[in-house]
Motif scaffolding. Structure first.
Motif, PDB file in Angstrom:
ATOM      1  N   THR A   1      46.901 -91.158 -12.995  1.00  0.00           N
ATOM      2  CA  THR A   1      47.361 -91.253 -11.605  1.00  0.00           C
ATOM      3  C   THR A   1      46.501 -90.352 -10.718  1.00  0.00           C
ATOM      4  O   THR A   1      46.549 -90.448  -9.502  1.00  0.00           O
ATOM      5  CB  THR A   1      48.819 -90.777 -11.445  1.00  0.00           C
ATOM      6  N   GLY A   2      45.726 -89.459 -11.351  1.00  0.00           N
ATOM      7  CA  GLY A   2      44.872 -88.560 -10.581  1.00  0.00           C
ATOM      8  C   GLY A   2      45.634 -87.330 -10.114  1.00  0.00           C
ATOM      9  O   GLY A   2      45.070 -86.388  -9.592  1.00  0.00           O
ATOM     10  N   ARG A   3      46.951 -87.382 -10.303  1.00  0.00           N
ATOM     11  CA  ARG A   3      47.741 -86.227  -9.902  1.00  0.00           C
ATOM     12  C   ARG A   3      48.153 -85.532 -11.180  1.00  0.00           C
ATOM     13  O   ARG A   3      49.062 -85.971 -11.870  1.00  0.00           O
ATOM     14  CB  ARG A   3      48.960 -86.703  -9.133  1.00  0.00           C
ATOM     15  N   LEU A   4      47.460 -84.456 -11.500  1.00  0.00           N
ATOM     16  CA  LEU A   4      47.666 -83.828 -12.800  1.00  0.00           C
ATOM     17  C   LEU A   4      49.007 -83.129 -12.927  1.00  0.00           C
ATOM     18  O   LEU A   4      49.474 -82.881 -14.023  1.00  0.00           O
ATOM     19  CB  LEU A   4      46.541 -82.842 -13.091  1.00  0.00           C
ATOM     20  N   GLY A   5      49.602 -82.835 -11.776  1.00  0.00           N
ATOM     21  CA  GLY A   5      50.912 -82.193 -11.819  1.00  0.00           C
ATOM     22  C   GLY A   5      50.891 -80.959 -12.692  1.00  0.00           C
ATOM     23  O   GLY A   5      50.065 -80.064 -12.494  1.00  0.00           O
ATOM     24  N   PRO A   6      51.761 -80.915 -13.684  1.00  0.00           N
ATOM     25  CA  PRO A   6      51.885 -79.712 -14.503  1.00  0.00           C
ATOM     26  C   PRO A   6      50.585 -79.328 -15.203  1.00  0.00           C
ATOM     27  O   PRO A   6      50.424 -78.189 -15.622  1.00  0.00           O
ATOM     28  CB  PRO A   6      52.926 -80.091 -15.547  1.00  0.00           C
ATOM     29  N   PHE A   7      49.707 -80.276 -15.341  1.00  0.00           N
ATOM     30  CA  PHE A   7      48.513 -80.002 -16.147  1.00  0.00           C
ATOM     31  C   PHE A   7      47.289 -79.666 -15.300  1.00  0.00           C
ATOM     32  O   PHE A   7      46.168 -79.739 -15.761  1.00  0.00           O
ATOM     33  CB  PHE A   7      48.235 -81.196 -17.057  1.00  0.00           C
ATOM     34  N   GLN A   8      47.550 -79.343 -14.044  1.00  0.00           N
ATOM     35  CA  GLN A   8      46.440 -78.975 -13.189  1.00  0.00           C
ATOM     36  C   GLN A   8      45.975 -77.575 -13.582  1.00  0.00           C
ATOM     37  O   GLN A   8      46.696 -76.606 -13.425  1.00  0.00           O
ATOM     38  CB  GLN A   8      46.934 -78.958 -11.750  1.00  0.00           C
ATOM     39  N   ASN A   9      44.824 -77.509 -14.126  1.00  0.00           N
ATOM     40  CA  ASN A   9      44.331 -76.220 -14.592  1.00  0.00           C
ATOM     41  C   ASN A   9      42.826 -76.318 -14.645  1.00  0.00           C
ATOM     42  O   ASN A   9      42.272 -77.250 -15.213  1.00  0.00           O
ATOM     43  CB  ASN A   9      44.912 -75.926 -15.985  1.00  0.00           C
ATOM     44  N   ALA A  10      42.182 -75.321 -14.050  1.00  0.00           N
ATOM     45  CA  ALA A  10      40.730 -75.393 -13.916  1.00  0.00           C
ATOM     46  C   ALA A  10      40.018 -75.137 -15.238  1.00  0.00           C
ATOM     47  O   ALA A  10      38.829 -75.340 -15.340  1.00  0.00           O
ATOM     48  CB  ALA A  10      40.285 -74.376 -12.884  1.00  0.00           C
ATOM     49  N   TYR A  11      40.747 -74.673 -16.235  1.00  0.00           N
ATOM     50  CA  TYR A  11      40.062 -74.154 -17.412  1.00  0.00           C
ATOM     51  C   TYR A  11      39.952 -75.138 -18.565  1.00  0.00           C
ATOM     52  O   TYR A  11      39.523 -74.774 -19.655  1.00  0.00           O
ATOM     53  CB  TYR A  11      40.756 -72.875 -17.907  1.00  0.00           C
ATOM     54  N   TRP A  12      40.370 -76.397 -18.371  1.00  0.00           N
ATOM     55  CA  TRP A  12      40.285 -77.346 -19.484  1.00  0.00           C
ATOM     56  C   TRP A  12      38.857 -77.468 -20.002  1.00  0.00           C
ATOM     57  O   TRP A  12      37.911 -77.466 -19.227  1.00  0.00           O
ATOM     58  CB  TRP A  12      40.788 -78.738 -19.095  1.00  0.00           C
ATOM     59  N   GLY A  13      38.743 -77.564 -21.299  1.00  0.00           N
ATOM     60  CA  GLY A  13      37.426 -77.696 -21.899  1.00  0.00           C
ATOM     61  C   GLY A  13      36.724 -76.367 -22.131  1.00  0.00           C
ATOM     62  O   GLY A  13      35.619 -76.321 -22.657  1.00  0.00           O
ATOM     63  N   HIS A  14      37.373 -75.264 -21.729  1.00  0.00           N
ATOM     64  CA  HIS A  14      36.809 -73.920 -21.902  1.00  0.00           C
ATOM     65  C   HIS A  14      36.589 -73.637 -23.400  1.00  0.00           C
ATOM     66  O   HIS A  14      37.396 -74.045 -24.248  1.00  0.00           O
ATOM     67  CB  HIS A  14      37.818 -72.930 -21.335  1.00  0.00           C
ATOM     68  N   SER A  15      35.507 -72.910 -23.697  1.00  0.00           N
ATOM     69  CA  SER A  15      35.166 -72.663 -25.105  1.00  0.00           C
ATOM     70  C   SER A  15      36.210 -71.798 -25.812  1.00  0.00           C
ATOM     71  O   SER A  15      36.253 -71.741 -27.045  1.00  0.00           O
ATOM     72  CB  SER A  15      33.802 -71.978 -25.194  1.00  0.00           C
ATOM     73  N   ALA A  16      37.084 -71.137 -25.034  1.00  0.00           N
ATOM     74  CA  ALA A  16      38.099 -70.280 -25.657  1.00  0.00           C
ATOM     75  C   ALA A  16      39.263 -71.081 -26.242  1.00  0.00           C
ATOM     76  O   ALA A  16      40.097 -70.525 -26.953  1.00  0.00           O
ATOM     77  CB  ALA A  16      38.630 -69.263 -24.643  1.00  0.00           C
ATOM     78  N   TYR A  17      39.314 -72.380 -25.948  1.00  0.00           N
ATOM     79  CA  TYR A  17      40.355 -73.219 -26.560  1.00  0.00           C
ATOM     80  C   TYR A  17      39.898 -73.647 -27.943  1.00  0.00           C
ATOM     81  O   TYR A  17      38.827 -74.224 -28.103  1.00  0.00           O
ATOM     82  CB  TYR A  17      40.627 -74.465 -25.700  1.00  0.00           C
ATOM     83  N   LYS A  18      40.715 -73.371 -28.956  1.00  0.00           N
ATOM     84  CA  LYS A  18      40.263 -73.559 -30.335  1.00  0.00           C
ATOM     85  C   LYS A  18      41.032 -74.623 -31.116  1.00  0.00           C
ATOM     86  O   LYS A  18      40.709 -74.891 -32.263  1.00  0.00           O
ATOM     87  CB  LYS A  18      40.412 -72.226 -31.116  1.00  0.00           C
ATOM     88  N   LEU A  19      42.114 -75.150 -30.551  1.00  0.00           N
ATOM     89  CA  LEU A  19      42.944 -76.044 -31.352  1.00  0.00           C
ATOM     90  C   LEU A  19      42.287 -77.415 -31.515  1.00  0.00           C
ATOM     91  O   LEU A  19      41.662 -77.930 -30.589  1.00  0.00           O
ATOM     92  CB  LEU A  19      44.315 -76.259 -30.691  1.00  0.00           C
ATOM     93  N   PRO A  20      42.475 -78.049 -32.684  1.00  0.00           N
ATOM     94  CA  PRO A  20      42.022 -79.428 -32.840  1.00  0.00           C
ATOM     95  C   PRO A  20      42.884 -80.358 -31.971  1.00  0.00           C
ATOM     96  O   PRO A  20      44.015 -80.004 -31.631  1.00  0.00           O
ATOM     97  CB  PRO A  20      42.243 -79.716 -34.334  1.00  0.00           C
ATOM     98  N   PRO A  21      42.377 -81.542 -31.627  1.00  0.00           N
ATOM     99  CA  PRO A  21      43.117 -82.436 -30.721  1.00  0.00           C
ATOM    100  C   PRO A  21      44.544 -82.722 -31.191  1.00  0.00           C
ATOM    101  O   PRO A  21      45.466 -82.801 -30.379  1.00  0.00           O
ATOM    102  CB  PRO A  21      42.280 -83.722 -30.732  1.00  0.00           C
ATOM    103  N   GLU A  22      44.741 -82.849 -32.501  1.00  0.00           N
ATOM    104  CA  GLU A  22      46.076 -83.194 -33.013  1.00  0.00           C
ATOM    105  C   GLU A  22      47.086 -82.073 -32.738  1.00  0.00           C
ATOM    106  O   GLU A  22      48.238 -82.345 -32.387  1.00  0.00           O
ATOM    107  CB  GLU A  22      46.015 -83.504 -34.517  1.00  0.00           C
ATOM    108  N   ALA A  23      46.661 -80.829 -32.921  1.00  0.00           N
ATOM    109  CA  ALA A  23      47.562 -79.711 -32.616  1.00  0.00           C
ATOM    110  C   ALA A  23      47.866 -79.675 -31.125  1.00  0.00           C
ATOM    111  O   ALA A  23      48.988 -79.366 -30.703  1.00  0.00           O
ATOM    112  CB  ALA A  23      46.939 -78.389 -33.067  1.00  0.00           C
ATOM    113  N   ASN A  24      46.866 -80.013 -30.322  1.00  0.00           N
ATOM    114  CA  ASN A  24      47.090 -80.070 -28.879  1.00  0.00           C
ATOM    115  C   ASN A  24      48.107 -81.152 -28.523  1.00  0.00           C
ATOM    116  O   ASN A  24      49.010 -80.929 -27.713  1.00  0.00           O
ATOM    117  CB  ASN A  24      45.769 -80.331 -28.145  1.00  0.00           C
ATOM    118  N   LEU A  25      47.979 -82.328 -29.152  1.00  0.00           N
ATOM    119  CA  LEU A  25      48.919 -83.417 -28.844  1.00  0.00           C
ATOM    120  C   LEU A  25      50.341 -83.040 -29.271  1.00  0.00           C
ATOM    121  O   LEU A  25      51.311 -83.287 -28.546  1.00  0.00           O
ATOM    122  CB  LEU A  25      48.476 -84.724 -29.528  1.00  0.00           C
ATOM    123  N   MET A  26      50.452 -82.410 -30.436  1.00  0.00           N
ATOM    124  CA  MET A  26      51.776 -82.006 -30.914  1.00  0.00           C
ATOM    125  C   MET A  26      52.405 -81.013 -29.924  1.00  0.00           C
ATOM    126  O   MET A  26      53.586 -81.127 -29.579  1.00  0.00           O
ATOM    127  CB  MET A  26      51.652 -81.361 -32.295  1.00  0.00           C
TER     128      MET A  26
END
Lengths: 570, 159
Positions: A161-186
């Motif tokens: 929808t282009g409106r990220l709402g709760p997930f609006q965060n400038a830091y997505w994709g930052h190298s400090a995020y370490k979880l695999p996609p599945e842990a993120n989805l859970m």
């Protein structure tokens, strides 16, 4: 090369919380915490009936409406030497208990998780592998491939929808995020489930408190909720059964979702067990009396302090040793700014000497915060779930010892790991688990006590001001979700003569004191690695691990969509 | 049809209490038919989520930062109402925007949404509103009653 950055959630409301940090070699070498505080309550309360104070203090905060009521009525009860009945003690424990449980879950999933979980990565997850992961850590029923497929589609639709709402965060994709996609989805799936869950469990406040928002049962001398098994309107067998269902629902989620998630995410971030330690001194007022009215010796979470990380020595708390400094805060004390004042003698004379907004940097050599610097025996103290858990662990409370050792063993780390950003986050989970399990015991005790024919909820002996001494003073403490909360009251001729509140985030967020000792936030940031000064997610991780409570005061809606957080790099 | 009139704000912080004061005046001057709830929501964020369930039309009254003169009144509708969950340091910063964003995500956001509000002058700790904002209460009360009438709801004045 030295590099200075500021993280400032500038709303149009001046201040909130601002962190300035000095970087060298990719690490923080110096830090300053500056924020607004909720000050001036004494001017509103002076001259009022002390029995009314909690109606005002309850409105301090927009999330924990109960905590300032609790501290306030306890302060008045301490001043007037009022003992509350058993039912009132248990009802208060239940209100405080579910407040802590709900608050910790919201904090973990809806605020702190976004520092560790990359939502955008969840869109790359394989639902079948996610299902396998979820089933390997818990028997929570919502774990099928189809379920995670549905969640993924829901998130994708929302993001599209282009409106990220709760997930609006400038830091997505930052190298400090370490979880695999599945842990993120859970984690995202549980973020959504937690929303639904919290909405139900907080109904306990409406049942016990007559209404929510702003439960009304608080009363000097007890509670106002009538206990009457023969009335539709009182606390009766039906209401106890309904609450039991809700408390069980609360516990199930904590045991089967929150704790397993915490233990699944933590191994990816074990480096954070060595970051964010802070001052190493801890204060817990203790709470949840299990006998008498408010018998400190019966507190389930004991009262105590720990100095220099020495958990083997839990020391007693002497309330007279608490002072607040304003050396680096925008206030003046009539007796000079380098001497701490006990809350009974507390003064609140504004003296803003900071730069005129908008500004680039604060004058961190002088006064730089609206928050005072509370000290215990001139030592900075960290408060909150970590302090509560460490004191209980050191004091040998079996439930706490068992839960902490289980977490440490599962993660394969020693007790030293507790003094860290990760330790703070884990301690909040332990705190939540233990209270979620204890609530049902208190509810059973309440049912049993009512069953014995005790319907007493209020001690009226000293309700009438003509029974009061002409002068009295007292203090009330409470272990709020964010830690040690204290209210101090002086009563003269039946009216409030002075009132001071020292809130948990003041202990943690306060600036340097007269001796130049840093506050807990400041000390905790030293040594923190910053991968990208323009996106200092690492600062947020440590500050969020304290669960700051500073912006509770106002509720202005921004109709123009102003940016809330700016990060400036220099 | 279920309608919720939700006043928001901190009663201790001067003009921030605008929404709460409007709701109090509505409650003292009018009787509302069944299905209409007029609620002082304080500053509660997510705790208000259950109150949105099953609501068809939501009318929020709040102090609104519009960079305008204090006391100036505004009406926002539908998509004009910002639903942002911007980066924050505290769960205590969860405001009405977050509540709406979360309600939307949960599929319980009321289909019709109107916000009535006034530009605050002061949000310092004080039990009184500033005069310009206090003057905006009556007009907003009348506007809320008109909004309700457009939704086919007649509030009955208490004489």
């Amino acid at each position: 090369m030295a590099n200075k950055i500021a993280v400032d959630p500038i709303t149009r409301i001046e201040g909130h919380l601002r962190i300035e940090a000095q970087l060298e070699g990719g690490k923080i070498v110096n830090a300053w915490s500056s924020s607004t505080a909720f000050r001036g309550i004494e001017t509103i309360l002076k001259g009022r009936d002390p029995r009314d104070a909690h109606h005002f203090t309850q409105r301090f905060c927009g999330v924990c409406t109960t905590v300032h009521s609790m501290a306030s009525i306890r302060a008045v009860e301490d001043a007037l030497k009022i003992e509350i009945p058993t039912n009132a003690r248990l009802i208060r424990n239940l209100i405080m208990g579910i407040q802590n449980v709900q608050d910790h879950v919201i904090h973990f999933y809806h605020l702190h998780a976004l520092d560790w979980v990359d939502i955008t990565s969840a869109l790359a997850a394989d639902p079948a592998a996610t299902s396998k992961l979820a089933q390997s850590i818990s028997d929570w029923p919502k774990s099928s491939t189809d379920y995670f497929k549905g969640v993924k589609e829901r998130i994708a639709a929302f993001v599209n929808t282009g409106r990220l709402g709760p997930f609006q965060n400038a830091y997505w994709g930052h190298s400090a995020y370490k979880l695999p996609p599945e842990a993120n989805l859970m984690a995202v799936a549980h973020y959504l489930e937690a929303l639904e869950w919290q909405k139900d469990v907080i109904k306990i406040h409406a049942i016990l408190g007559s209404k929510n928002p702003h439960p009304q049962t608080f009363l000097v001398g007890g509670v106002a909720s009538p206990v009457d098994p023969n009335s539709q309107n009182g606390i009766n067998a039906d209401k106890i059964a309904l609450m039991m269902k809700l408390f069980k629902k609360a516990r199930d989620f904590v045991e089967k979702v929150y704790i397993p998630d915490l233990l699944a995410v933590a191994p990816f971030y074990t480096d954070w067990a060595g970051i964010g330690g802070g001052v190493g001194n801890f204060l817990s007022y203790g709470d949840f009396p299990e006998s008498g009215g408010n018998d400190v010796d019966s507190y389930f979470f004991p009262r105590g302090i720990i100095l220099g990380k020495d958990i083997a020595n839990v020391l007693p708390v002497d309330e007279r040793l608490i002072t607040e400094y304003v050396t680096n805060s925008w206030y003046n004390y009539s007796g000079g700014d380098n001497k701490g004042l006990h809350p009974y003698q507390g003064e609140t004379n504004h003296n803003y000497t900071g730069p005129k907004p908008p500004y680039k940097w604060l004058d961190t050599d002088g006064k730089y915060s609206w928050v005072k610097s509370p000290r215990y025996n001139d030592q900075p103290m960290e408060v909150g779930p970590l302090a509560r858990i460490l004191v209980a662990y050191g004091a040998g409370v079996p439930e706490v010892k068992g839960a902490v050792d289980f977490v440490l063993n599962t993660l394969g780390v020693g007790a030293g790991a507790l003094f860290s950003t990760l330790g703070r986050t884990a301690a909040r989970g332990v705190d939540c688990l233990i209270l979620a399990q204890r609530n049902e015991k208190w509810l059973n005790e309440l049912a049993a006590n009512i069953g014995r024919g005790d319907y007493e909820v209020h001690n009226k002996e000293r309700w009438d001001p003509s029974t009061w001494p002409s002068e009295a003073q007292g203090y009330g403490t409470h272990e709020a979700p964010r830690g040690a909360l204290g209210h101090w009251i002086r009563i003269e001729n039946g009216k409030i003569a002075n009132y001071q509140a020292v809130v948990p985030s003041t202990w943690n967020a306060g600036p340097r004191d007269a001796a130049g000792q840093m506050g807990p936030y400041e000390a905790a940031l030293i040594g923190t690695p910053i991968a990208d000064p323009n996106k200092p997610v690492e600062i947020l991780r440590t500050i969020h691990s304290f669960d700051p409570c500073l912006a509770c005061a106002v509720h202005v809606m921004d109709g123009t969509g102003t940016e809330i957080v700016t990060v400036k790099a220099l | 049809m279920r309608v919720l009139v939700l006043g928001l704000g901190n009663a201790l912080m001067s003009d921030d209490a605008f929404g709460v004061r409007v709701v109090e005046r509505l409650q003292s001057r009018y009787r509302f038919p069944d299905g209409v709830t007029v609620l002082d929501g304080g500053t509660l964020g997510l705790d208000l989520l259950p109150r949105l369930e099953g609501v068809d039309k939501l009318l929020i009254v709040d102090a609104i930062e519009m960079h305008a003169e204090p006391g100036e009144i505004f009406r926002l509708e539908g998509e004009e109402v910002p639903r942002a969950f911007a980066n924050k340091l505290s769960v205590h910063q969860m405001g009405v925007q977050d509540l709406l964003a979360v309600a939307e995500l949960q599929g319980c956001c009321p289909p019709e949404l109107v916000v009535r509000g006034a530009q605050p002058g002061s949000i310092e700790m004080n039990l009184e509103l500033t005069p310009a904002v206090a003057d905006a209460i009556d007009a907003t009360v009348e506007n809320v009653v008109k909004d309700l009438l457009e939704w086919g709801i007649a509030a009955e004045a208490i004489t």
